[in-house]
Scaffold this motif. Structure first.
Motif, PDB file in Angstrom:
ATOM      1  N   GLN A   1       0.832  -1.197   0.000  1.00  0.00           N
ATOM      2  CA  GLN A   1       0.000   0.000   0.000  1.00  0.00           C
ATOM      3  C   GLN A   1       0.870   1.252   0.000  1.00  0.00           C
ATOM      4  O   GLN A   1       1.876   1.316   0.707  1.00  0.00           O
ATOM      5  CB  GLN A   1      -0.909   0.027   1.233  1.00  0.00           C
ATOM      6  N   VAL A   2       0.459   2.212  -0.784  1.00  0.00           N
ATOM      7  CA  VAL A   2       1.153   3.484  -0.842  1.00  0.00           C
ATOM      8  C   VAL A   2       0.154   4.572  -0.490  1.00  0.00           C
ATOM      9  O   VAL A   2      -0.912   4.668  -1.100  1.00  0.00           O
ATOM     10  CB  VAL A   2       1.738   3.747  -2.251  1.00  0.00           C
ATOM     11  N   GLN A   3       0.492   5.375   0.484  1.00  0.00           N
ATOM     12  CA  GLN A   3      -0.355   6.507   0.864  1.00  0.00           C
ATOM     13  C   GLN A   3       0.188   7.761   0.170  1.00  0.00           C
ATOM     14  O   GLN A   3       1.400   8.005   0.188  1.00  0.00           O
ATOM     15  CB  GLN A   3      -0.355   6.704   2.379  1.00  0.00           C
ATOM     16  N   LEU A   4      -0.716   8.532  -0.407  1.00  0.00           N
ATOM     17  CA  LEU A   4      -0.325   9.751  -1.105  1.00  0.00           C
ATOM     18  C   LEU A   4      -1.067  10.932  -0.491  1.00  0.00           C
ATOM     19  O   LEU A   4      -2.287  10.874  -0.304  1.00  0.00           O
ATOM     20  CB  LEU A   4      -0.670   9.650  -2.592  1.00  0.00           C
ATOM     21  N   VAL A   5      -0.339  11.994  -0.206  1.00  0.00           N
ATOM     22  CA  VAL A   5      -0.946  13.188   0.381  1.00  0.00           C
ATOM     23  C   VAL A   5      -0.551  14.402  -0.443  1.00  0.00           C
ATOM     24  O   VAL A   5       0.637  14.744  -0.528  1.00  0.00           O
ATOM     25  CB  VAL A   5      -0.510  13.390   1.842  1.00  0.00           C
ATOM     26  N   GLU A   6      -1.558  15.038  -1.028  1.00  0.00           N
ATOM     27  CA  GLU A   6      -1.316  16.233  -1.834  1.00  0.00           C
ATOM     28  C   GLU A   6      -1.378  17.493  -0.962  1.00  0.00           C
ATOM     29  O   GLU A   6      -2.085  17.524   0.045  1.00  0.00           O
ATOM     30  CB  GLU A   6      -2.363  16.368  -2.960  1.00  0.00           C
ATOM     31  N   ASN A 101      -1.273  10.462  -8.365  1.00  0.00           N
ATOM     32  CA  ASN A 101      -1.409   9.036  -8.701  1.00  0.00           C
ATOM     33  C   ASN A 101      -0.055   8.366  -8.687  1.00  0.00           C
ATOM     34  O   ASN A 101       0.936   8.933  -9.145  1.00  0.00           O
ATOM     35  CB  ASN A 101      -2.050   8.905 -10.083  1.00  0.00           C
ATOM     36  N   ALA A 102      -0.040   7.142  -8.187  1.00  0.00           N
ATOM     37  CA  ALA A 102       1.150   6.295  -8.277  1.00  0.00           C
ATOM     38  C   ALA A 102       0.730   4.993  -8.944  1.00  0.00           C
ATOM     39  O   ALA A 102      -0.245   4.364  -8.527  1.00  0.00           O
ATOM     40  CB  ALA A 102       1.727   6.005  -6.895  1.00  0.00           C
ATOM     41  N   ARG A 103       1.416   4.624  -9.997  1.00  0.00           N
ATOM     42  CA  ARG A 103       1.104   3.378 -10.704  1.00  0.00           C
ATOM     43  C   ARG A 103       2.239   2.393 -10.515  1.00  0.00           C
ATOM     44  O   ARG A 103       3.387   2.671 -10.880  1.00  0.00           O
ATOM     45  CB  ARG A 103       0.872   3.634 -12.187  1.00  0.00           C
ATOM     46  N   ALA A 104       1.897   1.242  -9.943  1.00  0.00           N
ATOM     47  CA  ALA A 104       2.894   0.205  -9.722  1.00  0.00           C
ATOM     48  C   ALA A 104       3.151  -0.582 -11.005  1.00  0.00           C
ATOM     49  O   ALA A 104       2.405  -0.470 -11.982  1.00  0.00           O
ATOM     50  CB  ALA A 104       2.421  -0.736  -8.619  1.00  0.00           C
ATOM     51  N   TRP A 105       4.187  -1.399 -10.983  1.00  0.00           N
ATOM     52  CA  TRP A 105       4.535  -2.171 -12.169  1.00  0.00           C
ATOM     53  C   TRP A 105       3.481  -3.232 -12.506  1.00  0.00           C
ATOM     54  O   TRP A 105       3.407  -3.668 -13.663  1.00  0.00           O
ATOM     55  CB  TRP A 105       5.902  -2.837 -11.991  1.00  0.00           C
TER      56      TRP A 105
END
Length: 121
Positions: A1-6, A101-105
């Motif tokens: 899991q990746v948390q993203l905070v703008e 956005n983060a896109r994994a492989w």
């Protein structure tokens, strides 16, 4: 899991600039790509800019929507796990909620909750 905070959104006048930041909880260097999308009221979410992994020494590939080319710049700081969107010459039509956005492989997408950008004329 990746948390993203703008962060970095706000109210500006047309012609002014803003810089958005996206702080990730995990190493963005391991992601296939990072990007910014936006959604204006009553419209679908659209791509603004993406930046590929790029590796250790290579210059990462970037991609921009035609509507922001020459005005917006996406960049990444792998050491800080942060992606930026420098927005210059803002227009009222840039008003939207901007999402990181983060896109994994494996093509899994992670999203932040968004930050509101309002450009007044």
């Amino acid at each position: 899991q990746v948390q993203l905070v703008e962060s970095g959104g706000g109210l500006v006048q047309a012609g002014e600039s803003l810089r958005l930041s996206c702080a990730a909880s995990a190493g963005i260097f391991s992601m296939k790509a990072m990007g910014w999308y936006r959604q204006a009221p009553g419209k679908q979410r659209e791509l603004v800019a993406t930046i590929a992994s790029g590796g250790i020494t290579a210059v990462p590939n970037t991609n921009y929507a035609d509507s922001v080319k020459g005005r917006f710049t996406i960049s990444r700081d792998n050491a800080k796990n942060t992606v930026y969107l420098q927005m210059n010459s803002l227009k009222p039509e840039d008003t939207a909620v901007y999402y990181c956005n983060a896109r994994a492989w494996d093509s899994t997408d992670y999203w932040g909750k968004g930050t509101l950008v309002t450009v007044s004329s």
